[in-house]
Every structure is written in structure tokens, then in C-alpha cells.
Design a protein around this motif. Structure first.
Motif, PDB file in Angstrom:
ATOM      1  N   THR A 291       0.736  -1.319  -0.052  1.00  0.00           N
ATOM      2  CA  THR A 291       0.042  -0.151   0.101  1.00  0.00           C
ATOM      3  C   THR A 291       0.991   1.218  -0.025  1.00  0.00           C
ATOM      4  O   THR A 291       0.751   1.997  -0.896  1.00  0.00           O
ATOM      5  N   GLU A 756     -14.451   9.421   7.671  1.00  0.00           N
ATOM      6  CA  GLU A 756     -14.107  10.095   6.785  1.00  0.00           C
ATOM      7  C   GLU A 756     -13.110  11.603   7.061  1.00  0.00           C
ATOM      8  O   GLU A 756     -12.022  11.712   6.458  1.00  0.00           O
ATOM      9  N   ARG A 758     -11.485  11.415   9.693  1.00  0.00           N
ATOM     10  CA  ARG A 758     -10.109  10.850  10.334  1.00  0.00           C
ATOM     11  C   ARG A 758      -9.232  10.628   9.016  1.00  0.00           C
ATOM     12  O   ARG A 758      -8.112  10.671   9.303  1.00  0.00           O
ATOM     13  N   ILE A 759      -9.792  10.013   8.129  1.00  0.00           N
ATOM     14  CA  ILE A 759      -9.071   9.484   7.097  1.00  0.00           C
ATOM     15  C   ILE A 759      -8.380  10.647   6.125  1.00  0.00           C
ATOM     16  O   ILE A 759      -7.386  10.380   5.869  1.00  0.00           O
ATOM     17  N   ASN A 760      -9.064  11.533   6.269  1.00  0.00           N
ATOM     18  CA  ASN A 760      -8.524  12.906   5.531  1.00  0.00           C
ATOM     19  C   ASN A 760      -7.455  13.650   6.244  1.00  0.00           C
ATOM     20  O   ASN A 760      -6.878  14.560   5.785  1.00  0.00           O
ATOM     21  N   LYS A 762      -4.111  14.149   8.088  1.00  0.00           N
ATOM     22  CA  LYS A 762      -2.843  13.666   7.418  1.00  0.00           C
ATOM     23  C   LYS A 762      -2.243  12.682   8.726  1.00  0.00           C
ATOM     24  O   LYS A 762      -1.607  12.084   8.535  1.00  0.00           O
ATOM     25  N   GLY A 765      -4.834   9.586   8.729  1.00  0.00           N
ATOM     26  CA  GLY A 765      -5.424   8.819   7.658  1.00  0.00           C
ATOM     27  C   GLY A 765      -4.483   7.752   7.290  1.00  0.00           C
ATOM     28  O   GLY A 765      -5.017   6.589   6.798  1.00  0.00           O
ATOM     29  N   HIS A 768      -5.944   4.984   9.533  1.00  0.00           N
ATOM     30  CA  HIS A 768      -7.416   4.606   9.531  1.00  0.00           C
ATOM     31  C   HIS A 768      -7.729   4.306   8.104  1.00  0.00           C
ATOM     32  O   HIS A 768      -8.932   3.689   8.061  1.00  0.00           O
ATOM     33  N   THR A 769      -7.215   4.745   7.174  1.00  0.00           N
ATOM     34  CA  THR A 769      -7.828   4.254   5.773  1.00  0.00           C
ATOM     35  C   THR A 769      -7.649   2.863   5.653  1.00  0.00           C
ATOM     36  O   THR A 769      -8.374   2.300   4.611  1.00  0.00           O
ATOM     37  N   LYS A 770      -6.735   2.164   6.354  1.00  0.00           N
ATOM     38  CA  LYS A 770      -6.603   0.693   6.112  1.00  0.00           C
ATOM     39  C   LYS A 770      -7.619  -0.067   6.823  1.00  0.00           C
ATOM     40  O   LYS A 770      -8.084  -1.238   6.662  1.00  0.00           O
ATOM     41  N   GLU A 772     -10.958   1.721   8.684  1.00  0.00           N
ATOM     42  CA  GLU A 772     -12.416   2.259   8.906  1.00  0.00           C
ATOM     43  C   GLU A 772     -13.273   1.873   7.680  1.00  0.00           C
ATOM     44  O   GLU A 772     -14.544   1.830   7.718  1.00  0.00           O
ATOM     45  N   PRO A 773     -12.857   2.008   6.349  1.00  0.00           N
ATOM     46  CA  PRO A 773     -13.884   1.935   5.136  1.00  0.00           C
ATOM     47  C   PRO A 773     -14.177   0.313   5.003  1.00  0.00           C
ATOM     48  O   PRO A 773     -15.287   0.237   4.332  1.00  0.00           O
TER      49      PRO A 773
END
Length: 895
Positions: A291, A756, A758-760, A762, A765, A768-770, A772-773
Motif C-alpha cells: 500500500t 472520513e 479522520r481518514i482525510n 494527515k 489517515g 485509519h484508511t486501512k 475504517e472503510p
């Protein structure tokens, strides 16, 4: 009669000789077994006085030819035509240690005797001091074999010996094996067929540690043997009949390069799994996984890692100094902003690259190699409270469930399960509870009736009482007793007799003592001091199998299989597993797994806000737990579907109360099938067809699982559950001081909107992008699992999203929760993760890097057979994770 027997063996020998000729011409495809191998001599050298031990097992036990003029050497054959001795340069310590520990030995030889008149017996192989003191000897006595093994029950000369019938040995190329198991059953095999059987009682604990291994003569040089050696091998365990057949079919070809290549590959794989992969996970993959790919370098996938990044090739096999990875590590430039690798880590990495960068997996799974203080350590596992209750019930026929639940401290979860060995300690409360429970059990028993199962002799005198204790103890303690144990329990009966007590009182006190023995409360196994994995004995294997499948001790059939050494044969073990999986106890054990895996225990402690959830009560919590267990039972046992179907099967079970909570009537759910009564009152479970409710179906739509997110339906907690417990992914802990208090929804901000944000961010993210979605598809389920399209603030909720699998670069989009469930159910990583979870529960320990190759074999075998629960359990039990014992290193921890 003797004449007929002799002729019979002569005919068999002639047929075997013909078979050997054919085998040389047709090249057998069977592989020799290497498991438990200690020493191997293939006689590939053609000159010199040294015969190398080619087993690859350290330390090498090389042999020296005393008189080279008495032998002639060609590739793969050593012919002895004169009197000499071939003796090990060192004492046979590695053989001594292994045999003392296992109580088992196998000696194998491909030989061609010069004639059938040699006697004495003439020494083919010996570990001895002279003609009357030995550890072991395999010799020729005319036209038969004579094997002598010293134990605590034999003479120093290993008498009485095990002898093959007259005529069984001929002056031709022959495959001979002597094998003896822990139970004392000794066998001689000739050309793959059993030729002799004898009971050699006792233990090899009295073996002399100062003796050398020798071929072709006694150490005192007075029992010479002449003939040709093609191969000699020694194992620290008893080979099964099927393994002996495989070795025989592999032929007398002394060139063992293929076998040695396998051993070398095994060593390289061990280095990768134990040192290299954990090193990359610890220091590199945070920035260089599939990733993140900093510098366009992905070190998590073999192909990408060897291809390199934008700066060039990071790893050049065989050329450490030219590899960019090594250069950066050596100069402490990597990892950035972290402590450099230790000197030992650097040495391992450089050695690995220079030796060819052997990389036996396509993908390094970070969770499998994540640093864990307990991974790889050896712990004696205490019985959990449910296992203790079942063990008392199965062993004594006494139900202590109520008393045990009251007296025993609760077993605490660790690494996702409450049977994790390192967390199963014993404190004073346990000691006191076990003492009280033992007394209660004995008081409930019919001592006389129980004792009669083992002997009708009710005498308190020495011999009958010892025999009684031996049989009784073997049953209660799940294996044969040591002499010192028999003596200790015999002391109890002696004290009772001296005080004027009777037989029933003596047995009662003995049983009470045995119930407090560590051998009863723990799954006790012998220490593995060999430095390499070794096969556990049949009684240990019987206990592992029964506690894995039943959560209970071996029954009489399984104990009999252990007595007869049948569990060394995978086919016979598989037959036992099939029988045991058909027992109702296997279903109960599987439900325990589901209960633990999904942490259904937490429902008993769930206390959501009464104002927001006025309908919540303990009965509804029980209903949710019962729904999941009934659903699991239906998939696993009634329909016998693949375990992956747990994620999207379109049915469930619900009480009337739970169906109303889920709004089944409004959404189109239809009752189908019979009602399952779970409690005496009216709260039976009814099977519901959910084909008309696309938003329902599978574990993730059960209230028992959805409540993991708490009353705010947290994307964080739900996402982490999917990442950890379904996808076997990992994420680093939040930085110290981070506020992890869940943010509640409010007008204009649903839980997805908050996620979203939290994901945005820096700072957040990257992690959390790994995860929460992963939970976006579950947003329409509130904290207690009710499906709705708007939250209490009238925020519109969504169920579309993207699923990013660990190790992948591109996420998989989905439009609805139903589509999410189908993706998960059809994904092999999810199916493999269920296998991993089952294996972890079966073993009672966290899994580690060295387990990975075997785990993948387990999963592949399970899928090949259908991927059902029974398929997976069979593959687990027949795997090396269950059959083998890992080395007990000095650093290992104990409870």
C-alpha cells in the motif's frame, strides 16, 4: 512347523530380491522420511577413511575406518571384506539424547551380507562398550537378525533380544529396520514387511552416554561382520509401517542429494520464517508494503521485493554487498527515524542475502510475523474451566459443572481466546478450588464400581495395588505412569492400610490425589531438548487430538490406538478423527470456538444507554448469542457447508423478541423450519428465510457481532474487527496520548462522515484508511444491530464502500452491505483466516512465522476436501502443528 516357517521366509526373501532388482531398473518415486532423522550414511565418498554423516542434523556424527585395507569403496557402497571397525569420532550424544527423551528409536540399513553363516551376532551396527554392555546393537546371527536394546527392564546386554525368524536374512541386498516405540513395542522389518514383533519393556533412560556408534564390529573387536553397506540411518522415533514402506520403496540408491536438498531447503525456510520475515515486518513494511511503497519499493511481496524500487535492486540474491537494502541497513540509513538494526539482525540479513535470499512465500503476512513476546515460546497448557468439567465427566462419570463454575476463577481472554496457554496461570484460588472439587468428585463417585473397571483384586498388598494404580492412573492421567509416580500413589494406599482403612478408602484418596496432579490439570508433554521439531508420542498425540476435537480427554478407543502405536500412521489417525467428529462432543466444541472467536461473552456485560435503547435487556443479549450459535451449528453440522458461507448465508435463527428487534415482519423475513428450544420458557429460536431481506444474512449482520461497535456503532471498532478477525490484517497502535474517545453522531455528521474526517487527516489517515472503510457497508446498522436508513439525527446513512484487502493495492468497490458480504464470503483470505482462527483455538497459542507454511497446507487441504468445519479440523489434527513438538529452548517460558 519350524521347517515350513524357514522355507516360507526363504521364498519371501527370493521374491524380495527380485523386487529389488526391478526397483533399481524402474526408479522408485517414493520419498524417504526425514522426520526425526538423527544420522545418515549414504557412503557416497569413494576414498579416505572418513564416512560423513549426511543427515544435516548438528552435530555431525562422522565415522572413521580403522583399517582402510579391509574395505573397498565405490560410490554409494562400502564393502567390508576384512576385519576392521568403523567407529564414530565422537560419542553418539545426539542419538542418546533423542532416544532417552522419546523412548523410541529406528535403525535402518540397506545391506548385503557376505554370507549367512556369520554369527555372534556379527555387528552390523552397535552403540556399545563390549560384547556384554550396550545401548543398542543390530547384528546378524546366521540367517536371521538379532536386535538388542538396553532399557530399565532389560539386562546391560539388552537381553532378551528381538530376533527375526530363521531364513529371514539372505546373502543379497536387503532392507532391514529395527523400530521400537514408547510403549515398548519393538519390530523388525525386512524388505518392507514385518518379520518380528516383541515387547521390550522399560525406558532407555539408563543408556550410557560415553559410547560411540560403530559399524561392522564390536567396540571390543570380537564380533566382526562382513558384507556391503549401501545406506544406514538412525531416527530418534519409531517409524510407522507406512513410513517404513516409503523408505523401502525409495530404494537402496545411496545418492541422497534429493533428500539433502530438502533438508537444506528446510533450514533456509526456517531462517526466513524465524528471522528474516519478522525483521522485515518490524523494521521495513511500515513504509515498504504493497500500500505505502515508499520509494516504489514493496518488501512484502517476493516478486516486487526482488524487482526493487526506483533506486534500483534492493535485494540481489547471493550478493549482499551489492544489495541496496543491505547497504542502507549497514550504514544505519534504514529504518528512518528509528533505532538501527541490532548486530545480530544485520548478521542474519546479510547471511540470508549472501546465501541466495531464499524466500519461500509469495507474501509476507504482517500479522503472522508481528513481534510477539509470547510467539514461539513453549507453555504447558492448563485445562480451561469447561475442559476441566468435561474431563471430570468423561474420566469419572461425575458432573461438577455447577461446583466448578462457582469455585474456579474465570479464564481470561488473550489473543482472542480464553484457552491461550500463556494466560492460563494457576494461583492460590485455583489450588484451593481444585482441592475442593477433587473431594466433591470422590464423594459423588461409586468408588467400588469405578475401581472394578481396572481390576477385580481388592487387595491392599504391594503387587496387586501397584497394578491397580498403574491401570487407574493411566486412565485418569491420560498416559502411562512413571515408576516414581506409582510409588507415590502406592504410599497413599500403604498409609491407609497402616491406619486400618479399607480398599475403597485407599482408592478414593488415590483418585483425589490424582485429580490434583499437574498431569490432570495440565496437558503435560515431554520436553523437546533435541533442538529440532520431533514427533510427540502416541499418548500425547491422543490428548492433543481429543482436546482439539472434543475439549475432553481421550476415550477408550483412542487410548487403545495409542497403546497399539496406531497414531503414528496418518491413515489410522484420520479414521479416529472421523469417528470423533461424529460424536456430539465435537459439535459442542465447535460452538465453543464460535463463542470465543466472536467474543459472545461480552454480550453479558453490554449496558447501552437505556434512554436511547429502552428495549435492551439481558434476554435480548442471550437471544443474540443464541442466534449466532444456532446459525453456526446449521452451517457447520446440519447443512455441512464451507465455513466461508458463514459470511453471507441468507437465513438466521431468532426468538420472537429478536425478530421484532430486527423488524423482520416489516422487511419481509419469513419463518421457515422448526423451532429450536433454547430455554424452558417461550423463547425458542425459529429459523428465518432472509432471501427477501438483502440487508440481512451472515455473521456481520447479527446483533451479536454488530454490537462490537458499541452504542454509537463505531466505524473504528467495527473496522478493526473486520481487519483483525476476518482479514487477518494488522495496524500499529495509535501514538501515545492520542484521544481515542468515540465521537458521537450529531446533525450533519454520521459515523461515516466522522470516519472520513479522520481518514482525510494527515496525522490519522495513514492508518485509519486501512480499516475504517471496511465498516462503511455496516453504517445502516445501529449500535444494537437494527437496520435503518437514517440515524437518530436524520442523517442519511449509506451502505456502499471499498474493501482494501491486506497486501493489495487496489480496493474492491461494493454498492451494498449484501455485496460486501458476498465479497467477503468469496474471498480466500477470509476463508484462510477462519482456518487460522480455528488452528489457533485448537493449539491454544498465538501463531507465528514458522507456522505459516504448515497453516497454508492445512488450508489447502481443507479447501480440497470442501472447506467444511470437519475438513479443516481433520487437516489441523493431521498436520505437523499437532503431531510435532517444538524445541524447548533455554529461553522458553513456563507457567
Amino acid at each position: 512347523m519350524h521347517f515350513q516357517l524357514q522355507i516360507s521366509y526363504q521364498i519371501k526373501a527370493l521374491l524380495s530380491g527380485l523386487l529389488l532388482v526391478l526397483s533399481s531398473a524402474t526408479l522408485w518415486s517414493a520419498e524417504r522420511t526425514t522426520e526425526g532423522l538423527l544420522a545418515l550414511y549414504d557412503f557416497t565418498g569413494t576414498d579416505g577413511v572418513t564416512i560423513q554423516d549426511r543427515s544435516g542434523v548438528d552435530p555431525a556424527l562422522d565415522l572413521k575406518i580403522e583399517d582402510s585395507k579391509a574395505v573397498s569403496r565405490t560410490r554409494g557402497v562400502l564393502k567390508v571384506h576384512g576385519e576392521t571397525q568403523i567407529r564414530s569420532l565422537k560419542t553418539a550424544t545426539k542419538i542418546l539424547n533423542a532416544v532417552r527423551q522419546s523412548g523410541e528409536i529406528t535403525v535402518e540399513a540397506w545391506i548385503h551380507p557376505e554370507n549367512i553363516t556369520q554369527s555372534g551376532p556379527a555387528r552390523i551396527l552397535t552403540i556399545s562398550r563390549n560384547s556384554s554392555e550396550r545401548n543398542f546393537t543390530l547384528g546378524q546371527d546366521g540367517n536371521k537378525l538379532d536386535a538388542r536394546l538396553r532399557t530399565t527392564r532389560t539386562s546391560k546386554n539388552g537381553m532378551p533380544s528381538t530376533v527375526s525368524p530363521k531364513g529371514s536374512l539372505q546373502a543379497q541386498l536387503m532392507h532391514v529396520i529395527y523400530t521400537r516405540n514408547r510403549s515398548g513395542n519393538a519390530f523388525i522389518y525386512i524388505n518392507g514387511k514385518q518379520a518380528a514383533k516383541k515387547t521390550v519393556a522399560g525406558k532407555p533412560s539408563n543408556w550410557d552416554g560415553s559410547l560411540h556408534l560403530a559399524l561392522t564390529n564390536e567396540t571390543s573387536r570380537d564380533r566382526p561382520w562382513k558384507g556391503s553397506y549401501h545406506l544406514v540411518a538412525l531416527y530418534g522415533r519409531a517409524l510407522s509401517g507406512s513410513e517404513i514402506q516409503a523408505n523401502f520403496k525409495a530404494g537402496a540408491d545411496a545418492d541422497s542429494e534429493e533428500l539433502l536438498a530438502r533438508l537444506r531447503a528446510r533450514k533456509k525456510a526456517s531462517l526466513f520464517h524465524q528471522e528474516i520475515a519478522p525483521l522485515l515486518v518490524k523494521h521495513c513494511l511500515e513504509c515498504h508494503d504493497a500500500t505505502t511503497r515508499k520509494g516504489k519499493l514493496d518488501l512484502s511481496h517476493k516478486t516486487n521485493a526482488l524487482a526493487g524500487g526506483k533506486e534500483g535492486r534492493a535485494i540481489i540474491p547471493g550478493k549482499g554487498s551489492q544489495s541496496l537494502l543491505w547497504q542502507m541497513v549497514a550504514d544505519n540509513e534504514m529504518p528512518e527515524d528509528r533505532d538501527p538494526l541490532s548486530a545480530s539482525e544485520k548478521a542474519s540479513l546479510k547471511k540470508w542475502i549472501n546465501d541466495g535470499a531464499y524466500w519461500p512465500v509469495d507474501f509476507i503476512d504482517p500479522l503472522a510475523y508481528k513481534p510477539d513476546a509470547n510467539a514461539g515460546k513453549i507453555f504447558i497448557r492448563r485445562l480451561t474451566a469447561p475442559e476441566y468439567i468435561e474431563t471430570v465427566r468423561a474420566t469419572l462419570g461425575v458432573d461438577l459443572s455447577a461446583q466448578a463454575q462457582e469455585l474456579l476463577p474465570a479464564d481470561l481472554r488473550a489473543d482472542g481466546f480464553s484457552n491461550t496457554a500463556y494466560n492460563l496461570g494457576v494461583d492460590l484460588k485455583h489450588v484451593e478450588a481444585y482441592a475442593r472439587l477433587a473431594a466433591i468428585a470422590v464423594a459423588k463417585m461409586n468408588i467400588r464400581e469405578f475401581a472394578a473397571r481396572f481390576s477385580s483384586n481388592r487387595s491392599l498388598t504391594q503387587k496387586p495395588m501397584r497394578s491397580h494404580i498403574e491401570k487407574l492412573g493411566k486412565w485418569i492421567l491420560r498416559g502411562p505412569l512413571e515408576d516414581h509416580e506409582i510409588n507415590a500413589y502406592r504410599g497413599i494406599s500403604t498409609a491407609v492400610a497402616a491406619s486400618g482403612g479399607n480398599f475403597d478408602e485407599a482408592i478414593g484418596f488415590i483418585v483425589e490425589a490424582m485429580l490434583q496432579s499437574p498431569r490432570f490439570m495440565y496437558l503435560v508433554e515431554g520436553q523437546n531438548k533435541t533442538g529440532t521439531p520431533v514427533r510427540i508420542n502416541d499418548y500425547e498425540l491422543a490428548s492433543r487430538i481429543s482436546y482439539i476435537i472434543w475439549g475432553a480427554p481421550p476415550d477408550r478407543q483412542l487410548m487403545q490406538a495409542a497403546d497399539e502405536h496406531e497414531l503414528g500412521d496418518p491413515a489410522r489417525t484420520a479414521a479416529q478423527v472421523r469417528r470423533m467428529l461424529a460424536d456430539p462432543r465435537a459439535r459442542k466444541r465447535s460452538e465453543r470456538f464460535a463463542y470465543e472467536w466472536l467474543h459472545l461473552e461480552r454480550l453479558k456485560h453490554l449496558t447501552p444507554d437505556k434512554k436511547r435503547f429502552p428495549g435492551w435487556n439481558s434476554q435480548l443479549a442471550d437471544d443474540m448469542s443464541a442466534e449466532t450459535i444456532a446459525f453456526f451449528r446449521d452451517i457447520t453440522w446440519q447443512q455441512k457447508r464451507p465455513l466461508a458461507d458463514l459470511l453471507n448465508a441468507q437465513f438466521t435463527y431468532a426468538t420472537q423478541r429478536l425478530a421484532e428487534h430486527y423488524r423482520f415482519s416489516a422487511d419481509g423475513g419469513k419463518p421457515s423450519g422448526e423451532t429450536v428450544k433454547t430455554r424452558p420458557e417461550k423463547n425458542g429460536l425459529t429459523r428465518y428465510d432472509l432471501s427477501a431481506i438483502p440487508s440481512r444474512g451472515g455473521l456481520l449482520t447479527h446483533g451479536s457481532v454488530l454490537t462490537i461497535g458499541g452504542e454509537n456503532a463505531s466505524m473504528v471498532t467495527r473496522g478493526l474487527f473486520i481487519l483483525h478477525d476476518l482479514l487477518r490484517g494488522t495496524i500499529k497502535d495509535p501514538p501515545p496520548g492520542t484521544d481515542t474517545t468515540p465521537m458521537p453522531s450529531k446533525p450533519g455528521q454520521s459515523q461515516r462522515t466522522i470516519a472520513e474526517m479522520r481518514i482525510n487527516d494527515k496525522a490519522c489517515g495513514g492508518c485509519h484508511t486501512k480499516f475504517e472503510p471496511l465498516a462503511f457497508g455496516l453504517e445502516r446498522y445501529d449500535g444494537l444491530g437494527t437496520f435503518r436508513k437514517h440515524d437518530r439525527f436524520e442523517n442519511l446513512l449509506r451502505e456502499d464502500g471499498e474493501l482494501l484487502l491486506p497486501g493489495k493495492v487496489k480496493p474492491i468497490p461494493y454498492k451494498s452491505s449484501a455485496e460486501l458480504m458476498d465479497i467477503l464470503a468469496g474471498n480466500d483470505r477470509v476463508a484462510e483466516n477462519i482456518t487460522w482462527k480455528l488452528t489457533q483455538f485448537a493449539l491454544g497459542r498465538p501463531l507465528a512465522g514458522p507456522d505459516v507454511p504448515i497453516l497454508k497446507k492445512i488450508h489447502a487441504q481443507s479447501l480440497k476436501n470442501g472447506g467444511k468445519y470437519t475438513d479443516t479440523m481433520t487437516a489441523i489434527v493431521l498436520s505437523d502443528l499437532v503431531r510435532m513438538s517444538q524445541p524447548d529452548k533455554a529461553a522458553s517460558s513456563r507457567n
